[in-house]
Write a protein that holds these residues in place. Structure first.
Motif, PDB file in Angstrom:
ATOM      1  N   THR A  51       0.829  -1.202   0.000  1.00  0.00           N
ATOM      2  CA  THR A  51       0.000   0.000   0.000  1.00  0.00           C
ATOM      3  C   THR A  51       0.864   1.254   0.000  1.00  0.00           C
ATOM      4  O   THR A  51       2.061   1.203   0.292  1.00  0.00           O
ATOM      5  N   GLU A  88     -14.129  -0.263   8.976  1.00  0.00           N
ATOM      6  CA  GLU A  88     -13.575   0.298   7.740  1.00  0.00           C
ATOM      7  C   GLU A  88     -12.498  -0.548   7.103  1.00  0.00           C
ATOM      8  O   GLU A  88     -12.380  -0.575   5.876  1.00  0.00           O
ATOM      9  N   THR A  89     -11.693  -1.236   7.911  1.00  0.00           N
ATOM     10  CA  THR A  89     -10.547  -1.968   7.373  1.00  0.00           C
ATOM     11  C   THR A  89     -10.543  -3.412   7.871  1.00  0.00           C
ATOM     12  O   THR A  89     -11.249  -3.774   8.816  1.00  0.00           O
ATOM     13  N   ASP A 112      -3.703  -0.159   5.818  1.00  0.00           N
ATOM     14  CA  ASP A 112      -5.102   0.261   5.735  1.00  0.00           C
ATOM     15  C   ASP A 112      -5.764  -0.440   4.556  1.00  0.00           C
ATOM     16  O   ASP A 112      -5.884   0.131   3.463  1.00  0.00           O
ATOM     17  N   HIS A 113      -6.171  -1.702   4.770  1.00  0.00           N
ATOM     18  CA  HIS A 113      -6.822  -2.479   3.715  1.00  0.00           C
ATOM     19  C   HIS A 113      -8.330  -2.246   3.821  1.00  0.00           C
ATOM     20  O   HIS A 113      -9.022  -2.891   4.612  1.00  0.00           O
ATOM     21  N   LEU A 114      -8.839  -1.312   3.027  1.00  0.00           N
ATOM     22  CA  LEU A 114     -10.215  -0.861   3.161  1.00  0.00           C
ATOM     23  C   LEU A 114     -11.200  -1.923   2.698  1.00  0.00           C
ATOM     24  O   LEU A 114     -11.055  -2.523   1.629  1.00  0.00           O
TER      25      LEU A 114
END
Length: 502
Positions: A214, A300-301, A357-359
């Protein structure tokens, strides 16, 4: 604070052995990172020329003398991992629209051995066009033009053949790219001798890449720049785990000298289906079955899911109890049930990584197609083995149906809504079947369980979507409908809590 460059970070130069189509973070964080490590160990002694296919600006690379930083952060087998590496393996970055002649000149380089690509998923598709445009439009046409220039310069020499490794997340990516190149050779009338050289001396390898890479958040960037003392516009964050499985023989092993016994993360084998199936079912399948429920909870993640007590237990139980037992094994060390379970435990570590941050909304793209490709076979195999309803899959499927419930359409985009943290959150449903579900949900009265059951049975029986009639699996329609009724009337938190205590 100064920008990263070769004055402050001197680096050796190496012969240009690799041509790479693509500048994205996955290539920077996996193949380029592995080449860097091999160079540092004295195992490869080669550099990478990168082609930027769209746009003519390469300032983000040239402004840093083609250096960039990979920050590895996370947890691996219970141990915190923090490693920072300056990557110097890239020698040049060339823009195809303005430097095509220079790219073709590289085809005459006798040291060149390998071509790597990572375009879009449709980037490997055949497009009928002239390869003599400057440059051609599609990636397969660019590659064909490059290979034809190579053929002309080496006179069809076997010794100057190349290994081509696409890393796009497409099944049989090497075979698909070869097919496109062969069609372009025929369309452009490149001749029988070129076709023969292509067939016997250019090896197209199917491959599988597995690493979450990321761009950093602003906060993470600032923290790392304070630690390193320089600015880096190409700063790349990645997890510790990494795997690159390449379908190849002894010739491929010889050409890919950056792969050795010291790099078990690079697997070269004539059959990599075990690794593809394991990743598809365990990692990707779990993502697809858990994303909707996590998002309905207001998370969210992926890391948020793993910090939620009930959701974390759900993810782990789904993966270890219902998915892992169904993954085919080869019965040999490294490709057996123990290897599948260890991979799953590694995946759980990866899901818990707080640095990435893997959404969840990113995972939701084309959720229906992913559900079919990743989980239908798993569901069928579970029934074959246990002849009973997989209760976690049933809840995951129910949450998926609710996630696909659009409340309105805005300029061709279907919009869903959830209530979380005391407010209403709207989200886009980016799925080719969004209109299908929007219509079907109109038949449902959420207070009437019978209409929910009818809706579930209609969807599960649609063989056009699932390539199977899932309504024939004993008890599955009833289990999904029951879970969906609870989600609609009791909410995601209460439904999950009850599910995990049942």
């Amino acid at each position: 604070m100064s920008r990263l460059n070769r004055t402050s970070h001197p680096a050796p130069t190496h012969p240009e052995k690799i041509l790479q189509f693509g500048t994205g973070v996955l290539l920077r964080g996996l193949p380029d990172y592995l080449v860097q490590k091999a160079n540092e160990a004295g195992q490869f002694n080669g550099s990478i020329v990168v082609v930027k296919s769209t746009g003519s600006q390469t300032d983000e690379f040239t402004g840093q003398d083609n250096l960039y930083t990979v920050a590895v952060r996370g947890v691996q087998q219970g141990q915190n991992v923090a490693e920072t590496t300056v990557i110097s393996a890239i020698s040049r970055v060339l823009a195809a629209p303005t430097q095509w002649d220079e790219i073709l000149r590289l085809a005459r380089n006798p040291a060149l051995q390998i071509i790597i690509s990572n375009t879009t998923e449709v980037g490997l598709n055949y497009v009928e066009e002239s390869i003599f445009q400057r440059p051609p439009e599609s990636f397969p046409a660019k590659l064909t033009a490059f290979l034809y220039e190579r053929f002309r310069s080496v006179g069809g020499s076997k010794a100057k053949g190349l290994v081509v490794i696409p890393t796009e997340l497409v099944t049989d990516n090497g075979l698909k790219l070869r097919e496109a190149v062969e069609k372009l050779a025929t369309f452009n009338e490149l001749g029988k001798l070129f076709t023969k050289w292509l067939k016997f001396h250019v090896r197209f390898c199917n491959s599988l890449v597995d690493r979450i890479v990321t761009r950093p958040t602003d906060e993470a960037r600032q923290a790392l720049e304070a630690e390193t003392g320089y600015e880096d516009e190409l700063l790349t964050f990645t997890e510790p785990y990494h795997l690159w499985a390449i379908e190849g023989d002894d010739r491929v092993r010889q050409m890919l000298s950056f792969a050795s016994d010291a790099t078990p993360q690079i697997i070269i084998d004539e059959d990599i289906n075990f690794y593809k199936e394991r990743k598809l079912r365990v990692l990707n399948g779990t993502h697809t079955l858990t994303m909707p429920l996590g998002y309905l909870l207001g998370l969210e993640t992926v890391a948020d899911e793993m910090q939620h007590a009930d959701m974390s237990r759900f993810v782990e139980s789904l993966m270890l109890d219902e998915i892992v037992p169904t993954v085919p094994d080869y019965g040999t060390p490294g490709m057996d049930k123990a290897a599948i379970r260890q991979f799953a435990l590694d995946v759980l570590d990866r899901f818990r990584n707080p640095y990435l941050d893997h959404l969840l909304l990113n995972i939701s793209l084309q959720e229906t197609a992913k559900m079919q490709a990743r989980n239908v076979a798993t569901l069928q195999r579970y029934y074959d083995q246990f002849n009973t309803v997989p209760k976690h899959m049933a809840l995951g499927f129910a949450a998926y149906l609710l996630f696909m419930k659009a409340v309105r359409e805005e300029e061709g985009q279907f919009i869903g809504e959830i209530t979380a943290s005391g407010g209403v959150i709207s989200y886009p449903i980016r799925d080719e079947k969004a209109a299908y579900f929007y219509g079907d949900w109109q038949t449902v009265d959420v207070k009437e369980a019978s209409t929910v059951h009818t809706f579930v049975k209609s969807v599960l029986s649609d063989a056009a979507i699932w390539q199977a009639d899932l309504s024939t699996l004993p008890g599955f329609v009833d289990a999904v409908a029951e879970n969906l009724n609870r989600l609609l009337n009791e909410g995601a938190e209460a439904t999950l809590r009850q599910h995990m205590t049942a």
